[in-house]
Design a protein around this motif. Structure first.
Motif, PDB file in Angstrom:
ATOM      1  N   CYS A  90       0.772  -1.201   0.220  1.00  0.00           N
ATOM      2  CA  CYS A  90       0.073  -0.089   0.182  1.00  0.00           C
ATOM      3  C   CYS A  90       0.911   1.242  -0.066  1.00  0.00           C
ATOM      4  CB  CYS A  90      -0.939   0.010   1.255  1.00  0.00           C
ATOM      5  SG  CYS A  90      -0.287  -0.388   2.732  1.00  0.00           S
ATOM      6  N   GLY A  91       0.259   2.134  -0.555  1.00  0.00           N
ATOM      7  CA  GLY A  91       0.992   3.834  -0.488  1.00  0.00           C
ATOM      8  C   GLY A  91       0.273   4.548  -1.248  1.00  0.00           C
ATOM      9  N   SER A  92       0.592   5.968  -1.230  1.00  0.00           N
ATOM     10  CA  SER A  92      -0.303   6.963  -1.692  1.00  0.00           C
ATOM     11  C   SER A  92       0.134   7.038  -3.362  1.00  0.00           C
ATOM     12  CB  SER A  92       0.258   8.172  -1.176  1.00  0.00           C
ATOM     13  OG  SER A  92       1.305   8.359  -0.991  1.00  0.00           O
ATOM     14  N   ALA A  93      -0.327   7.840  -4.061  1.00  0.00           N
ATOM     15  CA  ALA A  93      -0.018   7.987  -5.458  1.00  0.00           C
ATOM     16  C   ALA A  93       1.559   8.352  -5.633  1.00  0.00           C
ATOM     17  CB  ALA A  93      -0.893   9.030  -6.118  1.00  0.00           C
ATOM     18  N   GLY A  94       2.096   7.706  -6.365  1.00  0.00           N
ATOM     19  CA  GLY A  94       3.495   8.161  -6.643  1.00  0.00           C
ATOM     20  C   GLY A  94       4.483   7.292  -5.847  1.00  0.00           C
ATOM     21  N   ALA A  95       3.854   6.670  -4.944  1.00  0.00           N
ATOM     22  CA  ALA A  95       4.909   5.873  -3.813  1.00  0.00           C
ATOM     23  C   ALA A  95       5.840   4.742  -4.437  1.00  0.00           C
ATOM     24  CB  ALA A  95       4.003   5.119  -2.670  1.00  0.00           C
ATOM     25  N   GLY A  96       5.236   4.437  -5.715  1.00  0.00           N
ATOM     26  CA  GLY A  96       6.111   3.097  -6.357  1.00  0.00           C
ATOM     27  C   GLY A  96       5.602   1.786  -6.192  1.00  0.00           C
ATOM     28  N   LYS A  97       4.218   1.714  -5.970  1.00  0.00           N
ATOM     29  CA  LYS A  97       3.757   0.353  -5.807  1.00  0.00           C
ATOM     30  C   LYS A  97       3.865  -0.432  -7.150  1.00  0.00           C
ATOM     31  CE  LYS A  97      -0.277   2.392  -5.034  1.00  0.00           C
ATOM     32  NZ  LYS A  97      -0.100   3.672  -4.867  1.00  0.00           N
ATOM     33  N   THR A  98       3.271   0.049  -8.078  1.00  0.00           N
ATOM     34  CA  THR A  98       3.513  -0.532  -9.302  1.00  0.00           C
ATOM     35  C   THR A  98       4.826  -0.924  -9.816  1.00  0.00           C
ATOM     36  OG1 THR A  98       1.332   0.594 -10.382  1.00  0.00           O
ATOM     37  CG2 THR A  98       2.795  -0.823 -11.894  1.00  0.00           C
ATOM     38  N   LEU A  99       5.674  -0.334  -9.526  1.00  0.00           N
ATOM     39  CA  LEU A  99       7.099  -0.497  -9.907  1.00  0.00           C
ATOM     40  C   LEU A  99       7.575  -1.756  -8.980  1.00  0.00           C
ATOM     41  CD1 LEU A  99       9.027   2.644 -10.437  1.00  0.00           C
ATOM     42  CD2 LEU A  99       8.103   1.197 -12.128  1.00  0.00           C
ATOM     43  N   PHE A 100       7.368  -1.569  -7.741  1.00  0.00           N
ATOM     44  CA  PHE A 100       7.696  -2.570  -6.796  1.00  0.00           C
ATOM     45  C   PHE A 100       7.214  -3.962  -7.162  1.00  0.00           C
ATOM     46  CE2 PHE A 100       7.286  -5.258  -2.919  1.00  0.00           C
ATOM     47  CZ  PHE A 100       8.651  -5.199  -2.439  1.00  0.00           C
ATOM     48  N   ALA A 101       5.861  -3.953  -7.644  1.00  0.00           N
ATOM     49  CA  ALA A 101       5.266  -5.157  -8.095  1.00  0.00           C
ATOM     50  C   ALA A 101       5.684  -5.580  -9.299  1.00  0.00           C
ATOM     51  CB  ALA A 101       3.730  -4.991  -8.032  1.00  0.00           C
ATOM     52  N   MET A 102       6.173  -4.777 -10.097  1.00  0.00           N
ATOM     53  CA  MET A 102       6.608  -5.403 -11.481  1.00  0.00           C
ATOM     54  C   MET A 102       8.016  -5.928 -11.348  1.00  0.00           C
ATOM     55  SD  MET A 102       5.878  -5.823 -14.433  1.00  0.00           S
ATOM     56  CE  MET A 102       4.716  -5.037 -15.396  1.00  0.00           C
ATOM     57  N   GLU A 103       9.054  -5.108 -10.511  1.00  0.00           N
ATOM     58  CA  GLU A 103      10.227  -5.736 -10.205  1.00  0.00           C
ATOM     59  C   GLU A 103      10.073  -7.298  -9.583  1.00  0.00           C
ATOM     60  OE1 GLU A 103      13.200  -2.885  -8.697  1.00  0.00           O
ATOM     61  OE2 GLU A 103      14.672  -4.510  -8.661  1.00  0.00           O
ATOM     62  N   PHE A 104       9.280  -7.177  -8.598  1.00  0.00           N
ATOM     63  CA  PHE A 104       9.141  -8.581  -8.136  1.00  0.00           C
ATOM     64  C   PHE A 104       8.648  -9.786  -9.265  1.00  0.00           C
ATOM     65  CE2 PHE A 104       5.336 -11.689  -6.720  1.00  0.00           C
ATOM     66  CZ  PHE A 104       6.092 -12.329  -5.761  1.00  0.00           C
ATOM     67  N   LEU A 105       8.054  -9.449 -10.291  1.00  0.00           N
ATOM     68  CA  LEU A 105       7.788 -10.381 -11.111  1.00  0.00           C
ATOM     69  C   LEU A 105       9.043 -10.579 -11.994  1.00  0.00           C
ATOM     70  CD1 LEU A 105       4.251  -9.893 -12.724  1.00  0.00           C
ATOM     71  CD2 LEU A 105       4.787 -11.377 -10.907  1.00  0.00           C
TER      72      LEU A 105
END
Lengths: 313, 313, 313, 313, 313, 313
Positions: D42-57
């Motif tokens: 979880c995080g606010s807009a621009g926190a990097g959630k999508t990037l973290f998730a994609m790097e995980f994959l």
């Protein structure tokens, strides 16, 4: 390099402004309120919204020959006249001179209950008539909430606000509309300030048991303006705003002398004493005679027939 | 050891950017706004959202030959033209040159009451026509709330926002959409910033009665960017953002001398006086002649025909 | 230059005021409450609203020969009489003297459930009768929420509040209406203070475990007034407000002497000792005899038959 | 004495973990994410959630040979591919290699309006198909709110969240689900974090105009983990978290010398000068030559052909 | 000059008070709770509301021969008896002696669902019976929320609260009603404290990980009272409040001596040593023997067979 | 003098307690949890509620021969077993030994939608069966919100909570019920803590990027208890709470010496060096040899074959 930018600092040319005649305010806004457009004045209870609006009309009528209309939803004509007498405004004379129209609109509970809201069209008719009767150039609506508090949701409030502003612009009058502050918001609904072209905030904060009045131009489309918070006063001459920039460095250097009250000290001071108007700091440890020097100074002033204040702690 | 990571720092290759032409902003964003994508500009009333959006269009039309469309829900074409004249923008000329289309969409209360919301499809038709009429590459919608405030709940707002953004992306235009701040939130509904690809926050905080304008890139998918808060100015030449990194260490060392106004002091200073451009601290207890030294310095400057400022407290 | 402004500071002429007889309050308000108009007194539980209102009536009846009516929705006549006895008020005598009417209005749950609200018209009848029975000039309604808490929304509350105030003004009575504080707001609904002509806030803050009573004139249409927060006391003589400005610089300089208790020290002090009423600071490092000097002073006072306090830490 | 406690500190044996390959993160979590279980980011807009998730994959696919599925509700496949190119990820190649599936699910407004919510069963079918198509071991859902914002109340959200997590566990995939922050809450509804087995918070606070990215493991059932806030970076190589514990005390003591640039000073320093790599504090009152010593040092470095930075204030 | 004010400070005569028998509390309230009236005790969970109420009854029964009734909506008679045993209260004996009635009222969910609220009339019957059975003079209702949480709105709560208080007053009993704190409010609905005659707040704040119990008399109609926050204790003897004013300046001056443990030092101190009961500050730089002097003192105490505490840091 | 108070401090006799076996916790609560009564454990996500509850059961089964039941609404039996393995708990063995029952209750969305809530009666049946099957004395419900989040309003939640607690008390089991924190409240609804007999708060605050676990006994009817916040740890041996009072003053005075590493310094120190275990402060201005003395000390330790840590800043 940005070729399309103009390098000379030319005067602003787009927006016309209407002087309010309120000292300091026209300096901060670089000329007054936007001519032919509505302006919001918001503030909490006791902030001075109504007085500001009324001074705008009175100065317009007396200084700039612009007749004005004041639409009140809360105070009767008699009450208004009484309330602004403390500022030295004689509304009755202005009314007789066809420089001012006061119109008190009382909204009944039944009107709200039957129609769910007060009818804007009816207001426009009434308002138009008042404007035309004296050829008004300035108008005040006091207060927005009296009109809008019965509207069912934010989308409707936004649409009606836009309609009201549109109508006023088409009439070509310079309008001032007061509105109440919301909790933690500039305005009650938190959207009025987005729709308006110009928003003025009057504030009356209490800090450490001391209250201070401050004004801020929150928004002013189409012009530069002072953006800080400026202290202002309401006294028997009306509003006055104190823009920082108006504190000029214009004190003349003192040239006159005044005796210290002690001959030998005067001698040490070129035989003349202190410059009149200067501040003298007498410093020394306890018992070295500071109070005594002060007392001599005060006594000599009294001896010359001048008045003096002596503060001892 | 992470074998799959590339060890060389190669240039970013994914996202195309569109320069705004706003000084400082293109540096902070490493190139401007995301090309062909919508960007949100949020801020409270008076933060400068509309000016930022308009400068984006004007610079695009004049510097980069990209025609633009401005859809306004609050200000008429005449008002917009007037309001940005203070920045030196001549919208009428741009319109004549087919570089700009202004379209003022006025949403009636009845439209909201009947349909519960303004119809997005109708907007798409109108918007598409405006874009095609001049082959626009840039578009501004001012402001989101005018469109969305009548939507019934967050799930619908989220879906419609996604639809609007999708349509803009398919049109291939670089879009800027202004939106209002909520209470304690970046945006009114607190979800717009999650759906958007790029979010810019304009702020105008008042601290200790002084207001300061600051900008922050809250989010920018697909690129690195400056993440701090950057002060910015709005003056008669438009926006300018001051990125910290642009303060270069480029002052040349002073080589010229300037007399202190006191011959013996100049002698002590290698016979030359002070370096021009340096700051001189004169320190000493009360009465040792600090003010006098300063006065000599100022006087000698005046004697040389130079202008001098003397601040005394 | 502003030609229309009057340059002399003439006395306020618009608004008539009614003295409350409460020490300090009439100074802060430059004369008391607005005559013939309603005033709101708001504060949290235990702030002293009811006592303030009752003292307003009692002082009016006894000092200014103005009969008064107290409408209570919470306390019975017996309870009220008991509760203000601690301030030294004898309500029963005032009632016998036709100087006071107490009217306890008990609103049943069924009245709220059936009509959705308590009927204002019925209140007006009852209130009018009470006023006419003794020719009342002052009236108190304690408390607004008892009347208004069943109203369905803010627009209705605003309309009814305006109706109540209008009725009171037409009756020509000087009215005081108590109302409860809301969360983070002056009043429960946050709009009462906008409709009222005069708003007084009573506060009872606890800071560092110490409670202090403070009063503030939030708003007063038609007059200047003190705007800061003023401490006040409630004791067995009623309210007293402490305006800063009433602390006069009126202490006479001391002329009498009092022995220090140490003969040689008296000798050093012109053979007379200390000025009576002065504060003596005895300073010195540990062990130099400070306490001993104090003890001598106290002992000599006791020897003269005077009483002395010796604080040792 | 507690007899049943095991006195030897044996290795944790219960929970299996899946390494993310993100530097620092696997150290903080003592091994990575919980294998076969869902984790919330979880995080606010621009926190990097999508990037973290994609790097995980991406790390899973390239470092650990674990294919992955990315379900996006906001970004199309093309946009996602573009957006993560700045981290050096080539999604298209991974898709060709059957190491990654991107699935963009676009939820229409009509779906929300007709059924009151998006149908989870349909998602399960689609998700199951994507997983089976490449034998995925890792899955990302971006973002929870797109699915759940139409659910009518907290009890339903809780039940559906439990159902989604249950389905993912039964599939045996290690899942990462992004979710948005609420106002003053970790998550939008304030209950997601209670249902999840592992919760990661990404934060991007602005303090004094400077923004800093920080990560915190709020919760991790079945294992010890670092509980503090850890700064992290997103650069062209992806995420890197800086656990405090990884700052080893591993600096070798300096053994080489470097001239101070002043022969006599070098002599005083055992004839060798400063240790290379040490910090030298030069202290003295104004005018004693501190800057001069620094300048000598810098000059001698330049004379040796080394580069030097000289900061003067 | 205010002629109608009584100049002598006569004793309060209006309100009768009932002593609680709780040490300190009766001093703060200048006599106890208002006799024959209801008092609210509010506080958060664990603040001690039930214990305070029970001690009020037990002290009334044992010290002042006033039988009491405890109506509990949450704790059964057995539980109550067990819970207050830690304060040394033997409720069973008081019940046998007809000094106390415990009545546990269990409100079923169905009662709430069918009638929308618990029926007050039924409670009055049951309460009246309990009071009459032992001629009770004191009564406790624990807790208000159990009765009122099902009421539909604030207007109804206010009306029912007024009805409950009215009934209790007519019964002539001194009542104590516990109620829960709301968020940022004294009470759950924020209106109970306005209706009540007397309001006591029990607080249990945690500051810097340390919890402190404090009590405050928020409101007390008809009397002066201590208004600050007072710390209080709950121990095996019940409540005790620590009013600041009860810390008397009543320590007798010490007259006995005690050896310093160092003969030569005793000699310097008039041959007698320290005053017993005095505080001795030993000051000196490090190594001058401060600890040694302290050790001698302690050792000599031990040698005399006295016990001593030596704290070393 | 208060005659009815018992002057001897007798042991508490009312409430029976059940030891948890958790180090420190039983000291703070003066004996453990209330026997035969329910206790609430509240905390935010990741606070350790489930671990605390499980350790309560495991310690009961292994240390005190009290079988226990764990009702889980969120984690399956396998997940629970895995999750607590990190604490060294072997749940499977306890289940085989009839010391523990795990029951995972999965509430379907349809159950909530059809009945508006999960049926408590069904839970009682299932719970009763589990208790009877092993003669359980302890029970855990994890978590309250899973049961109650579908209840329609506060009055119903209060009534059902009372019913649940009543049922558990009648069963005679010592119960632990976990519940989630609300925003700015101890519990989600802000009323659970009023109904419960005992409330424990687990906290995991982050201050300055450092997280600390703390526990507080908010409320404990019928007994004294520690009221401060106590830090606690969760490690591979389970919970341990650190009550301040358990830090005994029990260090023996050091009697052994250790060389300072400098012969002449040892000589000055009675020829023996430092006391082993003491802290030595070496003070002096820069360059006087502080580091050198430290280095000698460390070197001599190493020379003796001891290990030493040298921190240099």
């Amino acid at each position: 390099m940005r070729p399309n930018r103009r390098n000379h600092s030319r005067p602003l040319n787009g927006l016309q402004k209407e002087r309010t005649g309120i000292p300091g305010f026209d300096e901060i806004t670089l000329g007054g309120l936007p001519a032919g457009r509505p302006t919001l004045v918001c503030g909490s209870a006791g902030a001075g919204k109504t007085l500001f609006a009324m001074e705008f009309l009175v100065r317009g009528a007396t200084l700039y020959n612009q007749p004005g209309v004041f639409i009140s939803f809360e105070e009767s004509n008699e009450e208004l006249t009484t309330n602004v007498a403390s500022l030295g405004f004689d509304l009755n004379q202005l009314i007789v001179d066809k420089k001012l129209v006061l119109d008190y609109v009382f909204i009944e509970r039944s009107e709200i209950e039957e129609t769910g809201e007060y009818d804007l069209e009816g207001l426009f008719l009434r308002l138009g008539h008042a404007i035309d009767s004296i050829g008004a150039k300035r108008i005040v609506l006091d207060t927005l909430e009296a009109l809008f508090s019965a509207l069912p949701n934010e989308a409707i409030i936004r649409a009606e606000l836009r309609r009201l502003f549109r109508w006023l612009k088409e009439k070509g009058v310079t309008a001032l509309i007061t509105c109440e502050r919301g909790e933690g918001k500039l305005t009650r609904y938190g959207l009025e300030e987005y729709v308006a072209d110009c928003v003025i905030l009057l504030d009356n904060r209490v800090e450490n048991q001391i209250s201070t009045r401050r004004m801020r131009i929150v928004k002013y489309r189409g012009t530069s303006h002072g953006t800080n918070e400026y202290p202002f006063l309401i006294d028997e001459k009306g509003f006055s705003v104190v823009p920082i920039t108006s504190l000029g460095l214009s004190h003349p250097a003192p040239t006159e002398y005044i005796s210290s009250g002690i001959a030998r000290l005067d001698t040490m001071l070129d035989g003349k004493g202190f410059y009149r108007g200067s501040s003298i700091l007498v410093s020394g440890t306890a018992g070295t005679g500071k109070s005594t020097i002060g007392a001599h100074f005060v006594e000599s002033a009294c001896a010359r027939g001048e008045r003096a204040l002596f503060f001892a702690f």
